[in-house]
Design a protein around this motif. Structure first.
Motif, PDB file in Angstrom:
ATOM      1  N   THR A 112      17.443  56.316   2.294  1.00  0.00           N
ATOM      2  CA  THR A 112      16.979  57.164   3.372  1.00  0.00           C
ATOM      3  C   THR A 112      18.188  57.983   3.794  1.00  0.00           C
ATOM      4  N   ASP A 116      16.929  63.445   9.925  1.00  0.00           N
ATOM      5  CA  ASP A 116      15.556  63.830   9.614  1.00  0.00           C
ATOM      6  C   ASP A 116      15.516  65.173   8.888  1.00  0.00           C
ATOM      7  N   THR A 119      16.058  64.309   5.206  1.00  0.00           N
ATOM      8  CA  THR A 119      14.912  63.674   4.546  1.00  0.00           C
ATOM      9  C   THR A 119      13.762  64.658   4.393  1.00  0.00           C
ATOM     10  N   ASN A 122      14.883  66.970   1.532  1.00  0.00           N
ATOM     11  CA  ASN A 122      15.164  66.283   0.270  1.00  0.00           C
ATOM     12  C   ASN A 122      13.966  65.519  -0.280  1.00  0.00           C
ATOM     13  N   ILE A 127      12.597  60.092   8.416  1.00  0.00           N
ATOM     14  CA  ILE A 127      13.337  58.866   8.118  1.00  0.00           C
ATOM     15  C   ILE A 127      12.389  57.673   8.142  1.00  0.00           C
ATOM     16  N   SER A 130      10.259  57.567   5.153  1.00  0.00           N
ATOM     17  CA  SER A 130      10.992  57.156   3.947  1.00  0.00           C
ATOM     18  C   SER A 130      11.136  55.636   3.900  1.00  0.00           C
ATOM     19  N   ASP A 172      19.477  53.239  11.205  1.00  0.00           N
ATOM     20  CA  ASP A 172      18.898  53.208   9.862  1.00  0.00           C
ATOM     21  C   ASP A 172      19.162  51.897   9.144  1.00  0.00           C
TER      22      ASP A 172
END
Length: 174
Positions: A112, A116, A119, A122, A127, A130, A172
């Motif tokens: 992750t 944000d 993510t 990508n 997040i 993911s 995270d």
């Protein structure tokens, strides 16, 4: 692991380190043109013989979004099986897990980001999304006795959102 004595006031250095070479996946996925499969196989075989402990060979991602890695199965089938070298792959979702498992990966990676914005750009999700996406992948890998390496991208700075607060990274990993 026994640590070495402090070096000039810094943290003690470990006696050994483990290198995971991610160039075949992370480096080649950013190339503007697709590198031929045969060249990837040669590159990975050379890396394996160099003495690294692990090579992240490819990623089982959607070929529409990352065409540079669309040959992940063929690459895994074509590389040498060098004793003592772990051959891993990035596996972001359940479809990728199914392909990775069929290809005979030794280990998988999930990720992750602490941003944000990253993510979204990508992997086209937040997040939290993911984390939810790779949770069943991690459970399936554990059930199959396949080790999982998890990592957080943009732990210091995001190319889209700028500097990242340490507290965001801590969220995270917990």
């Amino acid at each position: 692991m026994k640590a070495s004595p402090p070096y000039h006031g810094f943290m003690p250095l470990p006696d050994r380190i483990r290198i995971t070479e991610v160039g075949p996946r992370d480096g080649l996925q950013n190339e503007s043109e697709v590198v031929p499969t045969a060249l990837k196989i040669d590159f990975i075989n050379r890396l394996q013989r160099s003495g690294v402990a692990e090579v992240e060979v490819s990623g089982f991602v959607h070929p529409k979004w990352v065409p540079q890695l669309s040959d992940a199965v063929e690459v895994f089938e074509g590389i040498e099986r060098v004793a003592g070298v772990v051959r891993s792959a990035l596996v972001p979702n359940e479809q990728g897990w199914e392909r990775a498992q069929a290809a005979g990966v030794d280990k998988i990676s999930v990720f992750t980001a602490a941003s944000d914005a990253f993510t979204q750009k990508n992997i086209n999700c937040s997040i939290d999304e993911s984390l939810a996406r790779f949770a069943p992948v991690v459970r399936s890998a554990a059930a199959a006795n396949v080790p999982v390496r998890g990592y957080v991208s943009c732990a210091v700075c995001c190319p889209y959102a700028g500097p990242i607060e340490p507290e965001r990274v801590a969220e995270d990993v917990h």
